[in-house]
Design an enzyme around this catalytic site. Structure first.
Site, PDB file in Angstrom:
ATOM      1  N   ARG A 156      38.105  55.156  80.119  1.00 38.20           N
ATOM      2  CA  ARG A 156      38.675  54.476  78.948  1.00 38.20           C
ATOM      3  C   ARG A 156      40.143  54.081  79.149  1.00 38.20           C
ATOM      4  NH1 ARG A 156      34.206  54.170  78.917  1.00 38.20           N
ATOM      5  NH2 ARG A 156      32.663  54.861  77.388  1.00 38.20           N
ATOM      6  N   GLU A 175      39.627  57.917  70.871  1.00 35.99           N
ATOM      7  CA  GLU A 175      39.314  56.711  71.636  1.00 35.99           C
ATOM      8  C   GLU A 175      39.678  55.474  70.829  1.00 35.99           C
ATOM      9  OE1 GLU A 175      35.207  54.762  73.322  1.00 35.99           O
ATOM     10  OE2 GLU A 175      35.596  56.862  73.787  1.00 35.99           O
ATOM     11  N   SER A 211      32.378  55.207  69.139  1.00 36.07           N
ATOM     12  CA  SER A 211      32.737  56.602  69.392  1.00 36.07           C
ATOM     13  C   SER A 211      34.210  56.830  69.059  1.00 36.07           C
ATOM     14  CB  SER A 211      32.491  56.956  70.862  1.00 36.07           C
ATOM     15  OG  SER A 211      31.122  56.830  71.176  1.00 36.07           O
TER      16      SER A 211
END
Length: 297
Positions: free
Chosen positions: A172, A293, A223
Site C-alpha cells: 500500500r 489504509e 478496507s
C-alpha cells in the site's frame, strides 16, 4: 485569490470549474462537505494547464481520482480540488495504456475483451489508475506492481516517465505515496495472452467472492486498515466483538469487520471516532496496532 485563479482557468478546454461542490458526490463513502473550488479535468492537457495556473499562485490542489479511499471533512475543503477524469485507454499488443482517471474496472474489462490476462484482480476495486499507483492497490493475490511496466507523472520539475523498478512499491505504498507533489498522469501495463472466456470466468469468480464477503450494498472506502504483520485486521476487529458497532451513521460491517460502512447519514466525524475506537480496542485487547489504509482529508 481564488476568484483570480477561476478567471484564468475559464478558457482551458476540457476543464470544468465548480464552486462549493459537495465532496460527498465524489467519494465512494458519500461523505464530505464543499470544496471552495473544484476542477474536473477531462484530459491530461487540461490537468497540466490547471496545475500550471495553480502553481503560479503557489497553490497545491488536492488531487483525486474516483475518491474510493478518502474521508473528506464535514466542513469541506477550503481550497482547490483537482479531479482527474482523463480516462483514455488503448491497447497495443500485450500492453495497455491508461490515463490516470480511467477506472480499474474499465481497464480490466478492456483487457478481458482483448484477451489479455493478469488484470482480473483489479476488476472489483472501485478506484482509478492514478489512485491505484499511489496505493499499489491489490486484491486476491494481485497488485498493481505486478502488472505495471511504467508510468508518467508531473511535478514542479517537469514531466517524467519511470519504469516499474523505480516506483518503490511496497504494501500500500509507492513513490507517489512517498512524494505527494508527484501527480500520476498515465500508466502502461504489461499483460499476457489468454482467452476472453477464461479471463471472464476468473472475473466472475472474484466478483462472487466479493459479493459474499464485502458489504457492497453500502457506501464505504474499502478496507479501513492495512493488514498487520501476521494478522488480518478484520479478524482482529471481529475477535474484539466490534462487528455491528456503530457511532452515528458509521458502522463496522456485519458482513466484513474490516469495512466501515455509511448507513446513510454518516459524517466524517462519525467515521473518525469509530476508527479511533476500533484502534484503541484492538490495541488494548490484542496488543496489535492497526494502521489506517483510508485517508482523512
Amino acid at each position: 485569490m481564488l476568484k483570480t485563479i477561476s478567471d484564468l482557468l475559464l478558457n482551458i478546454p476540457d476543464l470544468f470549474i465548480l464552486k462549493d461542490e459537495q465532496m460527498s458526490l465524489h467519494t465512494t463513502f458519500k461523505i464530505g462537505g464543499p470544496a471552495r473550488l473544484f476542477l474536473d479535468a477531462h484530459s491530461v492537457d487540461a490537468a497540466l494547464c490547471a496545475l500550471d495556473v495553480l502553481g503560479g499562485f503557489g497553490v497545491s490542489p488536492l488531487i483525486i481520482g474516483n475518491g474510493s479511499n478518502l474521508v473528506v471533512s464535514d466542513e469541506g475543503i477550503d481550497g482547490v480540488v483537482l479531479k482527474l477524469s482523463c480516462s483514455k485507454v488503448s491497447v497495443s499488443g500485450n500492453k495497455i495504456f491508461a490515463e490516470a482517471g480511467a477506472t480499474l474496472s474499465s481497464v480490466a474489462s478492456i483487457a478481458q475483451r482483448r484477451g489479455l490476462g493478469g488484470f482480473e484482480f483489479a476488476h472489483g476495486i472501485p478506484g482509478s489508475v492514478g489512485g491505484a499507483l499511489v496505493m499499489n492497490a491489490g486484491a486476491y493475490g494481485g497488485e498493481i506492481s505486478q502488472v505495471l511496466s511504467k508510468s508518467t507523472y508531473v511535478s514542479h520539475d517537469g514531466i517524467f516517465t519511470i519504469p516499474v523498478k523505480e516506483h518503490n512499491f511496497g504494501y500500500r505504498t509507492s513513490i507517489y505515496k512517498q512524494n505527494p507533489a508527484f501527480t500520476v498522469l498515465s500508466a502502461e501495463f504489461s499483460l499476457y495472452e489468454d482467452t476472453p472466456d477464461a479471463i471472464a470466468s476468473k472475473m466472475r469468480e472474484l466478483a462472487e467472492r466479493r459479493r459474499e464477503k464485502q458489504p457492497l450494498e453500502f457506501p464505504s472506502a474499502g478496507s479501513v486498515f492495512k493488514r498487520p504483520e501476521g494478522h488480518f485486521a478484520g479478524a482482529l476487529i471481529e475477535q474484539c466483538g466490534l462487528k455491528g458497532f456503530s457511532i452515528g451513521g458509521a458502522e463496522v460491517s456485519e458482513k466484513h469487520a474490516g469495512f466501515i460502512i455509511n448507513r446513510g447519514d454518516a459524517t466524517a466525524d462519525d467515521v473518525k471516532r469509530l476508527v479511533e475506537h476500533i484502534k484503541n480496542t484492538v490495541l488494548k485487547e490484542t496488543g496489535v496496532t492497526l494502521e489506517c489504509e483510508i485517508c482523512f482529508v
